[in-house]
Design an enzyme around this catalytic site. Structure first.
Site: not given
Length: 419
Positions: A237-239, A241, A259
């Site tokens: 998720a975020s970085l 992702g 994500c």
């Protein structure tokens, strides 16, 4: 959306904690009481408030353990771990602050005491990385009454820019275990204890890191714990992702869930700066000295900027804001990288993100997966705090669990009875 803190940054980090309530990562009353002790924009008050709450939760856990209350002890230890994690989070402008390592170790210790009481089997591992360096990994196995037929499908979970393996539990294992999935999480270079103890810096070629983890999982873990390597997904998720997409080129990965990740971290940072200033730096008209002087001046009056550059310098192992941007220039999926991904992929975006907006990230990433057939790629844009609209689906973890595992079930041909 109602805000507890006027500062978007403090409010987001508060919601990051509050959003783990469904999975025993926090208690609503504890969070609201703690918020009342925090001065908006003041990292010292943030540290003290969450440290105090972590100690209280840990005391409750020990009280429950002393009377044999397994559930109460488990839940309180996991809350304490999350509060300890949060306490040191805003101190990253000064990485040498001893409270960072002390709180991080307290978080790991509390979580280790909590997971042994979970309704699941959990194993800690040391993953061979380079020479004599090892990375911490953790395998979560579903309880027998949650097992699916056959071998166990598994999600390899990677962290991101500022997460720890203990926090990853709420994003992955908390939703995976009751659905019959195993999760193997790890802290890589630039994350968790490898950063805080080993001083390992984040690598932009994350596919190399994941290849080392996959070697260990496929050769040593999967045979012993009956993991299904034909149903192995990666999730971040975020970085994280972005990092999951870097790793998805490995043929051992059979599905990828990215994500809310960025397409190009430098371009996002660039878009938040005056064009004349950043373009002047890129052309050499603005020197590193001037660039650093301006950014340092901004950090004196804007804590979010101070934290972002302070944490960036620490994670990337550089000394100046200009050098942070140079590393960011390497964090990109442009140049044909997405075309190399051959496994089914779920891309998510966050409509209300103040970091990675879908129009210049998720949407373009999705379109860039040109090697995939239409049925092998899926795009979901969360909207509103209740629907996954905040970065990394903060405040909507149950929603992302539902979306992710419904998609993985379909991808891995897992059939469930209609209720």
């Amino acid at each position: 959306m109602h805000k507890v803190f006027a500062s978007d940054f403090f409010n987001f980090e508060f919601l990051r904690l509050l959003g783990t309530v469904p999975f025993q990562g926090a208690e609503v009353g504890e969070c609201l009481t703690t918020a009342g002790r925090i001065k908006d924009g003041d990292p010292e008050s943030w540290y003290r408030a969450w440290r105090d709450q972590a100690e209280k939760a840990q005391a409750l856990a020990e009280e429950a353990a002393a009377v044999g209350d397994k559930t109460g002890a488990c839940w309180a230890y996991i809350r304490a771990a999350n509060y300890w994690r949060a306490s040191e989070f805003l101190l990253h402008c000064t990485p040498k602050d001893p409270r960072i390592l002390a709180s991080s170790k307290a978080s790991v210790n509390a979580f280790d005491k909590g997971w042994v009481l979970l309704d699941a089997t959990v194993k800690n591992f040391e993953i061979p990385y380079e020479k004599d360096i090892k990375l911490p990994g953790r395998l979560y196995l579903p309880a027998p009454h949650h097992r699916l037929p056959g071998k166990i499908p598994v999600v390899l979970q990677t962290g991101g820019f500022d997460s720890t393996q203990e926090e990853l539990y709420f994003y992955g294992a908390a939703g995976a275990l009751p659905r019959g999935y195993a999760v193997f999480s790890f802290d890589g270079p630039g994350q968790g204890l490898p950063l805080r103890v080993g001083k390992l810096k984040l690598r932009t070629d994350w596919e190399y890191v994941v290849s080392q983890v996959l070697d260990f999982v496929t050769d040593d873990v999967a045979p012993e714990y009956d993991l299904d390597l034909e149903r192995l997904a990666i999730f971040g998720a975020s970085l994280g992702g972005y990092l999951s997409l870097r790793a998805a080129v490995d043929p051992r990965i059979k599905a990828c869930v990215s994500c809310d990740g960025p397409l190009d971290l430098f371009e996002i940072t660039r878009s938040r700066m005056p064009p004349w200033f950043i373009n002047g730096w890129l052309s050499g008209w603005v020197s590193d000295g001037v660039f650093n002087w301006v950014v340092d001046g901004l950090t004196a009056v804007n804590f979010q900027i101070a934290w972002e550059f302070g944490h960036g310098k620490w994670v990337f192992g550089v000394e100046t804001p200009a050098d942070v941007l140079r590393v960011m220039q390497k964090i990109s999926l442009k140049g044909g990288y997405l075309e190399k991904i051959k496994c089914p992929t779920l891309i998510t975006g966050a409509a209300d993100s103040f970091y990675f907006t879908p129009d210049i990230n998720a949407n373009i990433i999705f379109e860039g997966l040109t090697a995939l057939e239409p049925n092998d790629k899926h795009l979901w844009i969360g909207k509103g705090v209740e629907g996954g609209g905040l970065q990394a689906k903060i405040g909507a973890l149950a929603v992302v669990h539902h979306k992710m595992f419904t998609w993985l079930d379909s991808t891995f041909a897992i059939k469930r009875d209609v209720l």
